[in-house]
Design a protein around this motif. Structure first.
Motif, PDB file in Angstrom:
ATOM      1  N   VAL A  60      36.953  45.235  43.980  1.00  0.00           N
ATOM      2  CA  VAL A  60      36.804  46.153  42.852  1.00  0.00           C
ATOM      3  C   VAL A  60      37.284  47.540  43.271  1.00  0.00           C
ATOM      4  O   VAL A  60      36.770  48.126  44.230  1.00  0.00           O
ATOM      5  N   ARG A  84      39.670  41.885  34.506  1.00  0.00           N
ATOM      6  CA  ARG A  84      38.305  41.536  34.119  1.00  0.00           C
ATOM      7  C   ARG A  84      38.224  40.138  33.501  1.00  0.00           C
ATOM      8  O   ARG A  84      37.257  39.400  33.751  1.00  0.00           O
ATOM      9  N   LEU A 142      31.432  40.205  44.663  1.00  0.00           N
ATOM     10  CA  LEU A 142      32.176  41.425  44.377  1.00  0.00           C
ATOM     11  C   LEU A 142      32.071  42.362  45.573  1.00  0.00           C
ATOM     12  O   LEU A 142      30.972  42.623  46.069  1.00  0.00           O
ATOM     13  N   LEU A 184      38.266  37.489  36.232  1.00  0.00           N
ATOM     14  CA  LEU A 184      36.977  37.481  36.922  1.00  0.00           C
ATOM     15  C   LEU A 184      35.920  36.814  36.061  1.00  0.00           C
ATOM     16  O   LEU A 184      35.135  35.989  36.546  1.00  0.00           O
ATOM     17  N   LEU A 238      38.687  50.551  36.262  1.00  0.00           N
ATOM     18  CA  LEU A 238      38.183  49.484  37.110  1.00  0.00           C
ATOM     19  C   LEU A 238      39.305  48.468  37.276  1.00  0.00           C
ATOM     20  O   LEU A 238      39.824  47.946  36.288  1.00  0.00           O
ATOM     21  N   LEU A 264      33.312  46.185  47.234  1.00  0.00           N
ATOM     22  CA  LEU A 264      33.854  47.512  46.958  1.00  0.00           C
ATOM     23  C   LEU A 264      33.452  48.450  48.075  1.00  0.00           C
ATOM     24  O   LEU A 264      32.618  48.115  48.922  1.00  0.00           O
ATOM     25  N   TYR A 307      40.195  44.858  39.128  1.00  0.00           N
ATOM     26  CA  TYR A 307      39.641  43.686  39.803  1.00  0.00           C
ATOM     27  C   TYR A 307      40.800  42.876  40.398  1.00  0.00           C
ATOM     28  O   TYR A 307      41.781  42.590  39.714  1.00  0.00           O
ATOM     29  N   ARG A 308      40.656  42.489  41.660  1.00  0.00           N
ATOM     30  CA  ARG A 308      41.663  41.667  42.322  1.00  0.00           C
ATOM     31  C   ARG A 308      40.972  40.528  43.077  1.00  0.00           C
ATOM     32  O   ARG A 308      39.996  40.767  43.794  1.00  0.00           O
ATOM     33  N   ARG A 309      41.482  39.325  42.938  1.00  0.00           N
ATOM     34  CA  ARG A 309      40.891  38.178  43.636  1.00  0.00           C
ATOM     35  C   ARG A 309      41.362  38.148  45.087  1.00  0.00           C
ATOM     36  O   ARG A 309      42.564  38.088  45.346  1.00  0.00           O
ATOM     37  N   PHE A 323      30.461  47.383  36.452  1.00  0.00           N
ATOM     38  CA  PHE A 323      31.470  46.399  36.859  1.00  0.00           C
ATOM     39  C   PHE A 323      31.107  44.954  36.551  1.00  0.00           C
ATOM     40  O   PHE A 323      31.881  44.051  36.814  1.00  0.00           O
ATOM     41  N   TRP A 324      29.930  44.715  35.957  1.00  0.00           N
ATOM     42  CA  TRP A 324      29.488  43.344  35.708  1.00  0.00           C
ATOM     43  C   TRP A 324      28.954  43.215  34.291  1.00  0.00           C
ATOM     44  O   TRP A 324      28.250  44.100  33.798  1.00  0.00           O
ATOM     45  N   TRP A 353      35.932  38.797  45.188  1.00  0.00           N
ATOM     46  CA  TRP A 353      36.737  39.641  44.306  1.00  0.00           C
ATOM     47  C   TRP A 353      36.591  41.091  44.744  1.00  0.00           C
ATOM     48  O   TRP A 353      35.487  41.541  45.084  1.00  0.00           O
TER      49      TRP A 353
END
Length: 226
Positions: free
Chosen positions: A153, A36, A50, A39, A180, A52, A182-184, A63-64, A151
């Motif tokens: 999610v 996170r 984002l 991000l 959660l 998903l 997060y991966r770039r 998620f934001w 990104w």
């Protein structure tokens, strides 16, 4: 009756009930969150995208952080999409309904202008009609057009219901744990060819499966929950 239920006024009460349930469920859950901070740093510097799976869409309410900047979630013109949009607006997120089977030229031009002004977007990459967990090129198309990074999610929970829908939508329940991840994924070259886009689409699908699977395993599930 059906027309009334499909109207914005008719959707207001069920959307409010959904939002109230999510607030209660998210507030009474122990969270594991990874990625996170990275991000947040990139989101504050400019728009991000984002991505998903549609079956994990309920985490969009969590998620934001609106302190990172504005975000618009892309939803369907179909009843479930409009209902989800009303619920997400109660969490400070903007929504834009996109047509499922005809061009969205006007909506796309408006969204592109907003992204150039700093608006981030959230996209369910297999929605709105499936098939489940088969990625479309939508986030990559936006990344190529705007230069914004994508990104991924991954969301999962130990306690949840599932809807009897094409995506087996996960609805978290209060208590237990949730995560959660997060991966770039990266950016897309503005000169990318269709062949390149299809290769990136396959990579996006594999990497989103991987981060979603990692979230499920963190929550003790032996395999994908949807």
């Amino acid at each position: 009756m059906a027309a009334a239920a499909a109207s914005p006024a008719g959707q207001a009460l069920p959307a409010a009930l959904i939002a109230a349930h999510l607030r209660r469920a998210f507030g009474r859950t122990d969270w594991l969150v990874e990625g996170r901070e990275a991000l947040a740093e990139e989101a504050k510097a400019g728009p991000v995208i984002l991505a998903l799976w549609h079956g994990r869409l309920m985490c969009a309410a969590r998620f934001w952080d609106t302190g990172w900047g504005p975000l618009t979630t892309l939803t369907s013109q179909q009843y479930p999409g409009r209902l989800a949009g009303q619920a997400l607006r109660r969490f400070g997120l903007a929504t834009r309904a996109m047509h499922d089977r005809r061009p969205n030229r006007g909506e796309s031009l408006a969204l592109a202008r907003e992204m150039r002004g700093g608006m981030s977007i959230g996209v369910a990459v297999d929605g709105p009609l499936g098939p489940a967990r088969t990625a479309k090129t939508v986030p990559l198309d936006w990344a190529r057009l705007t230069g914004a990074p994508v990104w991924l999610v991954g969301f999962s929970a130990t306690r949840f219901w599932q809807m009897d829908s094409w995506d087996r939508l996960v609805v978290p329940r209060a208590g237990g744990r949730a995560c959660l991840l997060y991966r770039r994924f990266g950016t897309v070259d503005k000169r990318a060819t269709e062949v390149t886009l299809q290769a990136e689409r396959a990579r996006l699908e594999a990497e989103l499966d991987a981060v979603t699977g990692a979230a499920d395993r963190r929550m003790g599930h032996a395999g994908p929950i949807c």
